[in-house]
Design a protein around this motif. Sequence first.
Motif, PDB file in Angstrom:
ATOM      1  N   THR A   1      50.902  30.477  37.271  1.00 25.74           N
ATOM      2  CA  THR A   1      49.768  31.168  37.238  1.00 25.74           C
ATOM      3  C   THR A   1      48.495  30.122  37.621  1.00 25.74           C
ATOM      4  O   THR A   1      48.560  29.089  37.109  1.00 25.74           O
ATOM      5  N   SER A   2      47.669  30.833  38.581  1.00 26.67           N
ATOM      6  CA  SER A   2      46.427  29.944  38.931  1.00 26.67           C
ATOM      7  C   SER A   2      45.623  29.248  37.703  1.00 26.67           C
ATOM      8  O   SER A   2      45.261  28.363  37.798  1.00 26.67           O
ATOM      9  N   ARG A   3      45.366  30.189  36.595  1.00 32.57           N
ATOM     10  CA  ARG A   3      44.537  29.576  35.616  1.00 32.57           C
ATOM     11  C   ARG A   3      45.115  28.491  35.111  1.00 32.57           C
ATOM     12  O   ARG A   3      44.621  27.558  34.837  1.00 32.57           O
TER      13      ARG A   3
ATOM     14  N   THR B   1      52.858  23.866  33.187  1.00 34.14           N
ATOM     15  CA  THR B   1      52.632  24.065  34.623  1.00 34.14           C
ATOM     16  C   THR B   1      52.956  22.889  35.499  1.00 34.14           C
ATOM     17  O   THR B   1      53.361  22.824  36.617  1.00 34.14           O
TER      18      THR B   1
ATOM     19  N   TYR C   1      50.430  33.082  41.086  1.00 33.78           N
ATOM     20  CA  TYR C   1      50.080  34.421  40.436  1.00 33.78           C
ATOM     21  C   TYR C   1      48.819  34.565  40.177  1.00 33.78           C
ATOM     22  O   TYR C   1      48.287  33.590  39.144  1.00 33.78           O
ATOM     23  N   GLY C   2      47.913  35.444  40.300  1.00 34.22           N
ATOM     24  CA  GLY C   2      46.441  35.496  39.686  1.00 34.22           C
ATOM     25  C   GLY C   2      45.808  36.779  40.070  1.00 34.22           C
ATOM     26  O   GLY C   2      46.221  37.385  40.997  1.00 34.22           O
TER      27      GLY C   2
ATOM     28  N   VAL D   1      52.428  42.426  33.114  1.00 37.74           N
ATOM     29  CA  VAL D   1      51.832  41.918  34.110  1.00 37.74           C
ATOM     30  C   VAL D   1      51.238  43.069  34.807  1.00 37.74           C
ATOM     31  O   VAL D   1      49.881  42.964  34.840  1.00 37.74           O
TER      32      VAL D   1
ATOM     33  N   GLY E   1      47.913  43.276  37.234  1.00 37.66           N
ATOM     34  CA  GLY E   1      48.290  42.366  37.988  1.00 37.66           C
ATOM     35  C   GLY E   1      49.687  42.582  38.797  1.00 37.66           C
ATOM     36  O   GLY E   1      49.979  43.692  38.555  1.00 37.66           O
TER      37      GLY E   1
ATOM     38  N   GLU F   1      46.165  36.906  32.761  1.00 41.02           N
ATOM     39  CA  GLU F   1      47.019  35.507  32.999  1.00 41.02           C
ATOM     40  C   GLU F   1      47.326  34.989  31.738  1.00 41.02           C
ATOM     41  O   GLU F   1      48.134  34.202  31.579  1.00 41.02           O
TER      42      GLU F   1
ATOM     43  N   THR G   1      50.949  35.722  30.640  1.00 40.53           N
ATOM     44  CA  THR G   1      51.941  35.969  31.688  1.00 40.53           C
ATOM     45  C   THR G   1      52.826  34.422  31.949  1.00 40.53           C
ATOM     46  O   THR G   1      52.002  33.439  31.983  1.00 40.53           O
TER      47      THR G   1
ATOM     48  N   GLY H   1      54.564  31.542  33.772  1.00 38.82           N
ATOM     49  CA  GLY H   1      54.388  30.717  34.919  1.00 38.82           C
ATOM     50  C   GLY H   1      53.474  29.711  34.779  1.00 38.82           C
ATOM     51  O   GLY H   1      52.577  29.424  35.554  1.00 38.82           O
TER      52      GLY H   1
END
Length: 394
Positions: free
Chosen positions: A63-65, A74, A92-93, A126, A131, A388, A391, A393
């Motif tokens: 996840t990007s965040r 992460t 993912y984001g 998601v 998403g 996110e 989620t 990831g």
Amino acid sequence: MGRLRLGTPLVLAPMAGVTNAPFRRLCREAGEQGLPSHLRASLDTAQPGIDAPAGLYVSEMITSRALIEETPETMRMITPDPTERVRSIQLYGVDPATMARAAAILCERDLVDHIDMNFGCPVPKVTRKGGGSALPWKSDLFNAIVQQVVAAAKPYGVPVTVKMRIGIDDEHITFKDAALAAQDAGIDAVALHARTAAEHYSGQAHWDQIATLVQMLEIPVLGNGDVFEAEDALAMMDQTGCAGVVVGRGCQGRPWLFHDLAAALNGSEDRFRPTLAQVAELILCHAELMIENFADEFRAMREMRKHIGWYLRGYQIGGPTRGDLNRVSSLAELQERLAALDLSQGYPQAAQGRRGRAGGVKRPHLPDGWLDSREIDEAARELLKGAELDTSGG
């Protein structure tokens, strides 16, 4: 794809909780062993970060965040195996700026050689937040994410690809518009899982839609869906004209499938059919890599349990024994229980074919009013802020 050279047109699909560094290593090593001898010789001269003689092996979804916040989990997930040839990470984001910043971090810190973006996940937690496979319906949001990630990665020469589905359901098809927009944004390849989100993994993948996309695009199209044996990959490429295949569920418990795929895609009929003794040896190797990866033996063995069940599919093992193996909590316990099996068994026919739970067609879980418009509105933007948070990831 961009500067990447895939010597074999083969990609391991990102799968949450599955395609971590140990599993990627086993799949890649199997793929390299399946190369014809003259191609195996090229492994010694392959250029790291560019050459992928046996294909591309993509990470779990990140996840990007969480990447921007540098959560410990992460940062562990993006750490490559030391033998990894091309570091491939799926992001993912749902926010363009956040996705672009995450891509920039990966590139600036030289943590990645290839970025894939997830627009294909059909999991309710998601899609109910807008998403995964729900997102391309909002074409303006999809376009903004793709454009900004490409802009962030291209100065570093890092190729960017997208993975998507046909659409949300039969009445809400998104793949054609999304693929054309991605191509216009500078994406290097598009992978299409030839099912809608509603179909999850049920029925037969619609390979004809992969062929449609091949005819539409000038960039490589990779096909995904129902590749369970090497012959399936050959059939998909023959029927659709796609540039390569993406393999997910078919390799669960069978990293050696990449041996067969690499062989077949390079014109060889060599196939690997392991005895139970060979499978047990592979399970132990996988477990040792997992312990090293997690630096926590109990966690590693807990993660191994699903893999053990997949590995042993088709072999003659009693229910109580399978149950005991599904409760292992240490490497020593695993070694003891594997040693007690009848390891003389050859490769069973039942180990071949379809893998994973197919299920049936399900009504997609979507935000209220999501399908009313192809454009994002303020209410949807507010909802996406939490997309996110729950989620996986990282």
